[in-house]
Enzyme design. Structure first.
Site, PDB file in Angstrom:
ATOM      1  N   CYS A   1      35.584  53.887   0.201  1.00  0.00           N
ATOM      2  CA  CYS A   1      35.497  53.049   1.407  1.00  0.00           C
ATOM      3  C   CYS A   1      36.340  51.810   1.140  1.00  0.00           C
ATOM      4  O   CYS A   1      37.224  51.848   0.281  1.00  0.00           O
ATOM      5  CB  CYS A   1      34.043  52.730   1.760  1.00  0.00           C
ATOM      6  SG  CYS A   1      33.098  51.851   0.492  1.00  0.00           S
TER       7      CYS A   1
HETATM    8  C1  RB5 Z   1      34.550  48.792   6.389  1.00  0.00           C
HETATM    9  O1  RB5 Z   1      33.661  49.403   7.251  1.00  0.00           O
HETATM   10  C2  RB5 Z   1      33.875  48.440   5.076  1.00  0.00           C
HETATM   11  O2  RB5 Z   1      32.716  47.716   5.301  1.00  0.00           O
HETATM   12  C3  RB5 Z   1      33.538  49.696   4.304  1.00  0.00           C
HETATM   13  O3  RB5 Z   1      34.662  50.477   4.159  1.00  0.00           O
HETATM   14  C4  RB5 Z   1      33.004  49.453   2.897  1.00  0.00           C
HETATM   15  O4  RB5 Z   1      33.833  48.567   2.200  1.00  0.00           O
HETATM   16  C5  RB5 Z   1      31.609  49.102   2.747  1.00  0.00           C
HETATM   17  O5  RB5 Z   1      31.070  48.945   1.635  1.00  0.00           O
END
Ligand code: RB5
Length: 156
Positions: free
Chosen positions: A69
Site C-alpha cells: 500500500c
Molecule cells: C492510501 O489509501 C494509504 O492510506 C494506504 O495506501 C496505506 O498507506 C495505508 O496504510
C-alpha cells in the site's frame, strides 16, 4: 519439490510497484498469483484488499503473501487481524530476512511511497530466500501463537 504458492496484492496507491514486483518474481519462476482484488471491487481500500489475501493464507491457499500500500502499515495491520496470519512491514533487506527467520511471518508488506522498485525487489528476494530458523525463536513464536489464541478466544 513443488514450489510454494505466493499471492500478491495492492491498493490503488501501490499498483505500479505491485506490477513491477509481480513481473520480477514471475520472471524468477516463483509460483505467484496477482489477486487483483481491486479490479473486481473498484471501491475497495487497503483493509478489504489485505483481509482478502490474509484469509487465503489462513485457508492455506497460499503459503506466503506480499501486500503493498502507500506505507505498508495499513496492510500489515489488517493482515495481523486474521488469526494465524503474521505480517510485518519491511523497508530494508535485513528486516526482510529476520521477518521470516525470527518471526516466521507469512506476509510481507511494503510501502510504495517509501521504497523504490529496486529495493522492493531485493526485500522480496531476501524474504523469499529465508526460512524460519527455529532455535531460540521457536519459543518466542510459540508464545505469540498462545497469546494470540487466548486473545481471539476472548479469554484475556
Ligand atoms: C492510501 O489509501 C494509504 O492510506 C494506504 O495506501 C496505506 O498507506 C495505508 O496504510
Amino acid at each position: 519439490m513443488s514450489k510454494i504458492k505466493i499471492a500478491i496484492d495492492a491498493d490503488d496507491a501501490a499498483s505500479d510497484l505491485k506490477n513491477i514486483v509481480y513481473e520480477y518474481l514471475k520472471k524468477k519462476e516463483f509460483d505467484i498469483t496477482d489477486l487483483r482484488f481491486i479490479s473486481e471491487n473498484p471501491d475497495a481500500h487497503y483493509p478489504e484488499i489485505g483481509y482478502n489475501l490474509a484469509k487465503k493464507i489462513q485457508n492455506n491457499e497460499y503459503a506466503r503473501g506480499i501486500l503493498i500500500c502507500g506505507t505498508g502499515l495499513g496492510m500489515a495491520m489488517i493482515a495481523n487481524k486474521v488469526e494465524g496470519v503474521y505480517a510485518g512491514v519491511c523497508h530494508d533487506v535485513y528486516s526482510a530476512e529476520r521477518l521470516k527467520k525470527s518471526n516466521d511471518a507469512q506476509v510481507l508488506t511494503m510501502g510504495a511511497r517509501v521504497v523504490g522498485s529496486e529495493l522492493a525487489k531485493m526485500i522480496c528476494d531476501a524474504w523469499l530466500a529465508s526460512e524460519f530458523s527455529g532455535g531460540g525463536s521457536t519459543t518466542k513464536v510459540a508464545i505469540m501463537r498462545k497469546l494470540e489464541k487466548e486473545s481471539f478466544q476472548g479469554k484475556k
